[in-house]
Scaffold this motif. Structure first.
Motif, short mmCIF file in Angstrom:
data_model
loop_
_atom_site.label_atom_id
_atom_site.label_comp_id
_atom_site.label_asym_id
_atom_site.label_seq_id
_atom_site.Cartn_x
_atom_site.Cartn_y
_atom_site.Cartn_z
N MET A 1 0.81 -1.31 0.07
CA MET A 1 -0.02 -0.13 -0.02
C MET A 1 0.93 1.21 -0.03
SD MET A 1 -2.71 1.25 2.87
CE MET A 1 -3.39 -0.49 2.80
N SER A 2 0.59 2.20 -0.87
CA SER A 2 1.32 3.38 -0.87
C SER A 2 1.22 4.43 0.34
CB SER A 2 0.83 4.13 -2.16
OG SER A 2 -0.37 4.36 -2.07
N ASP A 3 2.03 5.23 0.51
CA ASP A 3 1.62 6.15 1.56
C ASP A 3 0.67 7.00 1.66
OD1 ASP A 3 4.51 5.04 2.55
OD2 ASP A 3 5.39 6.90 1.69
N GLU A 4 0.34 7.39 0.57
CA GLU A 4 -0.93 8.26 0.48
C GLU A 4 -2.28 7.31 0.97
OE1 GLU A 4 -1.55 7.39 -4.09
OE2 GLU A 4 -1.36 9.40 -3.51
N ASN A 5 -2.18 6.05 0.97
CA ASN A 5 -3.19 5.54 1.25
C ASN A 5 -3.31 4.89 2.60
OD1 ASN A 5 -4.67 5.72 -1.35
ND2 ASN A 5 -3.40 4.16 -2.33
N SER A 6 -2.18 5.32 3.37
CA SER A 6 -2.00 4.71 4.71
C SER A 6 -3.08 5.01 5.61
CB SER A 6 -0.67 5.06 5.32
OG SER A 6 -0.51 6.27 5.28
N GLY A 7 -3.95 6.00 5.51
CA GLY A 7 -4.97 6.12 6.29
C GLY A 7 -6.45 5.54 5.92
N GLY A 8 -6.26 4.47 4.82
CA GLY A 8 -7.27 3.73 4.68
C GLY A 8 -8.30 4.10 3.68
N GLU A 9 -7.86 5.43 2.73
CA GLU A 9 -8.58 6.11 1.81
C GLU A 9 -8.39 5.45 0.44
OE1 GLU A 9 -10.98 8.49 2.38
OE2 GLU A 9 -10.42 8.43 4.57
N PHE A 10 -7.30 4.76 0.08
CA PHE A 10 -7.22 4.21 -1.27
C PHE A 10 -7.50 5.21 -2.34
CE2 PHE A 10 -8.43 1.04 2.25
CZ PHE A 10 -7.08 0.46 2.37
N GLU A 11 -7.13 6.32 -2.28
CA GLU A 11 -7.55 7.32 -3.45
C GLU A 11 -7.06 6.70 -4.55
OE1 GLU A 11 -5.82 10.73 -1.55
OE2 GLU A 11 -7.22 11.05 -0.20
N ARG A 12 -6.09 6.03 -4.98
CA ARG A 12 -5.42 5.84 -6.45
C ARG A 12 -5.30 4.35 -6.34
NH1 ARG A 12 -4.71 10.49 -8.77
NH2 ARG A 12 -3.29 9.26 -10.45
N GLU A 13 -6.08 3.52 -5.99
CA GLU A 13 -5.88 2.17 -6.00
C GLU A 13 -7.16 1.42 -5.69
OE1 GLU A 13 -3.60 -0.10 -2.94
OE2 GLU A 13 -2.77 1.67 -2.53
N PRO A 14 -7.57 0.17 -6.10
CA PRO A 14 -8.69 -0.27 -5.58
C PRO A 14 -8.86 -0.48 -4.29
CG PRO A 14 -7.90 -1.50 -7.73
CD PRO A 14 -6.72 -0.40 -7.18
N VAL A 15 -9.93 -0.66 -3.67
CA VAL A 15 -9.97 -1.04 -2.33
C VAL A 15 -9.79 -2.49 -2.03
CG1 VAL A 15 -11.55 -1.15 0.03
CG2 VAL A 15 -11.57 0.98 -1.62
N PRO A 16 -8.80 -2.85 -1.25
CA PRO A 16 -8.47 -4.22 -0.93
C PRO A 16 -9.53 -5.24 -0.17
CG PRO A 16 -7.30 -2.84 0.71
CD PRO A 16 -7.89 -2.01 -0.52
N ASP A 17 -9.57 -6.22 -0.41
CA ASP A 17 -10.63 -7.01 0.32
C ASP A 17 -10.69 -6.86 1.82
OD1 ASP A 17 -11.32 -8.18 -1.99
OD2 ASP A 17 -10.56 -10.24 -1.87
N SER A 18 -9.42 -6.51 2.48
CA SER A 18 -9.42 -6.38 4.00
C SER A 18 -10.16 -5.25 4.50
CB SER A 18 -7.83 -6.48 4.33
OG SER A 18 -7.01 -5.48 3.59
N ALA A 19 -10.15 -4.28 3.43
CA ALA A 19 -10.97 -3.00 4.07
C ALA A 19 -12.44 -2.86 3.77
CB ALA A 19 -10.25 -1.68 3.05
N LEU A 20 -12.99 -3.88 3.22
CA LEU A 20 -14.48 -3.88 3.10
C LEU A 20 -15.26 -3.82 4.29
CD1 LEU A 20 -14.49 -6.61 -0.19
CD2 LEU A 20 -13.91 -3.93 -0.05
N LEU A 21 -16.38 -3.17 4.06
CA LEU A 21 -17.29 -3.08 5.07
C LEU A 21 -18.62 -3.65 4.85
CD1 LEU A 21 -16.82 0.88 5.24
CD2 LEU A 21 -15.62 -1.03 6.62
N GLY A 22 -19.25 -4.02 5.97
CA GLY A 22 -20.70 -4.63 6.03
C GLY A 22 -21.82 -3.47 5.73
N ALA A 23 -23.03 -4.09 5.59
CA ALA A 23 -23.95 -3.21 5.04
C ALA A 23 -24.42 -2.25 6.32
CB ALA A 23 -25.12 -3.91 4.64
N GLY A 24 -24.08 -2.59 7.71
CA GLY A 24 -24.61 -1.63 8.65
C GLY A 24 -23.86 -0.31 8.63
N LYS A 25 -22.66 -0.35 8.01
CA LYS A 25 -21.99 0.97 7.94
C LYS A 25 -22.59 1.90 7.06
CE LYS A 25 -18.35 -0.11 10.45
NZ LYS A 25 -17.91 0.72 11.74
N PHE A 26 -23.19 1.22 5.99
CA PHE A 26 -23.98 2.33 4.86
C PHE A 26 -25.12 2.82 5.42
CE2 PHE A 26 -20.65 -0.56 2.92
CZ PHE A 26 -19.94 0.26 2.27
N TRP A 27 -26.04 1.90 5.99
CA TRP A 27 -27.33 2.37 6.44
C TRP A 27 -27.00 3.48 7.47
CZ3 TRP A 27 -31.97 0.43 5.05
CH2 TRP A 27 -32.15 -0.72 4.19
#
Length: 477
Positions: free
Chosen positions: A1-27
């Motif tokens: 992971m690049s430094d710019e994505n160290s905060g978990g934003e993944f601005e310039r790369e696909p979101v990895p499986d490890s960072a995916l969120l469940g439906a409750g967060k979106f509700w």
């Protein structure tokens, strides 16, 4: 992971499986985002515009359902397939320079929307100080000096908070959302009681509503707002988010497509229940204290602070302030990110403060909030068509033997096919809205379709080489 994505934003790369969120967060997010300050302004505007109660109830039902379906079946499949932000996807398709221009337009429109929420919060803060909220007849006229000064103070506070503590505000908004939703419901119930609408017969007769419309029309002049206008407005008031694909940035974190149903909580508790409840606040004020519904010019003014105070007292005042605040803060934050995209070497804090200043200036012109029905349609008309570019690029380009993500593979800064396909329909749409009087939300889908068709056709003439020519470049993505 690049430094710019160290905060978990993944601005310039696909979101990895490890960072995916469940439906409750979106509700939770959609509940907080769409049961907020705009509802206090938009709801009363339906009554002021002459919408019948039956048209409002049924039109909002259909329109909000269409909005949810658009999020679920238009945005979510692309978001989960690509898992990229809107801005990075557009950069790969349209080119970095064109996306900077898009960011400027996007950021300014976000500021105008946040400015309306600054006005909403100031209207509530002004109630205990007897500072009135006047809407001048001139589109770019200021309110009275006291209210203008109050807008400046409220805007400064909101901008400072957005610049220094967005995460804390976001968490607070999620905590406050259930309480705000409860207050909205209570506003509707109390308003009905104030108008002696205490049984089914009185509700279905709707005299309290028709009397309110008659009062507004007597003071403000005749207006009509029909069933299909309500449907289209409810569907497309968030056109930039779903048809425009802005929420790709959100749903790229979705673990399952079931998360795509999360907008339903915002649409049916915010854009359905809360709009109707807010409209009832105006109807009740007209019935019990009509003089408070009038501005200095004798016209009916949608003053959220007065509405809520007469219905719910200090609880209503606090709700309006918090609702405006929790809407303006993330909106200013997003505008700051858009401006930062134009000047990547600038700090997020500085750009957020710039956005806050622009929003505060916009908030000083009360006509912006008074014309929200038109503004959000115009917002969707300008930004929505870019979603058609993403849709066509994802589903159709390879089927027509064309290169998807052409700017990335050609290393161009401006994809001319995208620029013309976006700006030409938008120019026509804005002409129809501002010079021909077309209802703004009506232009969103025609502009979206025209943009998609033009992008596909123009790409045939502007692309060089086939979709199989750039496999070596693709590894750079």
């Amino acid at each position: 992971m690049s430094d710019e994505n160290s905060g978990g934003e993944f601005e310039r790369e696909p979101v990895p499986d490890s960072a995916l969120l469940g439906a409750g967060k979106f509700w939770g997010m959609y509940a907080g985002e769409h049961a907020a300050g705009t509802e206090f302004m938009i709801g009363p505007l339906f009554l002021s515009a002459g919408a019948s109660l039956s048209d409002l109830i049924l039109g909002l039902l259909l329109g909000n359902l269409l909005a949810v379906l658009t999020w679920r079946f238009l945005v979510v499949p692309i978001a989960m397939a690509k898992r990229l932000t809107l801005y990075y996807q557009l950069e790969r398709i349209a080119g970095g320079s064109l996306v900077k221009f898009y960011n400027l337009v996007n950021g300014l429109l976000f500021c105008f929307l946040a400015g309306a929420m600054v006005t909403v919060s100031a209207s509530a803060v002004g109630v205990p100080f007897n500072i009135t909220f006047d809407v001048p007849s001139n589109m770019f006229g200021l309110s009275n000096p006291s209210f203008t000064a109050l807008v400046a103070i409220v805007g400064f506070v909101i901008a400072a908070i957005a610049a220094g503590g967005y995460e804390r505000v976001a968490r607070f908004a999620n905590v406050a959302a259930p309480w705000m939703i409860g207050v909205f419901a209570a506003c509707g119930i109390v308003s009905l009681a104030q108008m002696d609408v205490t049984n089914w017969a009185a509700l279905t007769e709707g005299k309290f509503w028709s009397d309110g419309i008659a009062f507004v029309q007597e003071k403000n002049g005749p207006q009509t707002f029909g069933f299909w206008q309500i449907v289209v407005f409810a569907w497309l008031c968030n056109g930039a988010m779903h048809f425009g694909m802005a929420d790709l940035t959100i749903f790229r974190f979705a673990r399952s497509k079931a998360s795509g149903w999360a907008p339903a909580i915002g649409m049916f508790l915010g854009h359905y229940m809360a709009w109707i409840a807010a409209a009832l606040l105006l109807a009740a004020l007209i019935k019990i204290q009509p003089e408070l519904a009038l501005g200095e010019d004798g016209r009916v003014v949608a003053n959220p602070g007065i509405f809520a105070f007469q219905s719910m007292g200090w609880t209503g005042i606090i709700c309006v302030v918090i609702a405006g605040w929790t809407t303006a803060n993330p909106t200013i934050y997003r505008a700051g990110l858009a401006f930062q995209g134009i000047l990547p070497n600038s700090s997020r804090t500085t750009m957020t403060l710039v956005a806050g200043i622009v929003a505060t200036i916009a908030g000083a012109f009360p006509n912006l909030s008074a014309k929200l029905l038109d503004f959000v349609g115009t917002y969707g008309t300008v930004l929505g068509p870019m979603g058609a570019v993403i849709f066509v690029d994802f589903y159709l380009m390879k089927k027509f033997g064309l290169r998807d993500e052409y700017a990335l593979h050609s290393q161009s800064k401006v994809n001319m096919a995208v620029m013309v396909a976006w700006l030409l329909p938008v120019a026509v749409g804005l002409y129809l809205i501002f010079w021909q009087g077309v209802f703004a939300a009506y232009a969103v889908i025609p502009c979206w379709i025209a943009c998609g068709v033009l992008y596909l056709v123009l790409s045939k003439f502007t692309q060089h080489g086939s979709s199989s020519d750039s496999s070596a470049v693709e590894t750079l993505a």
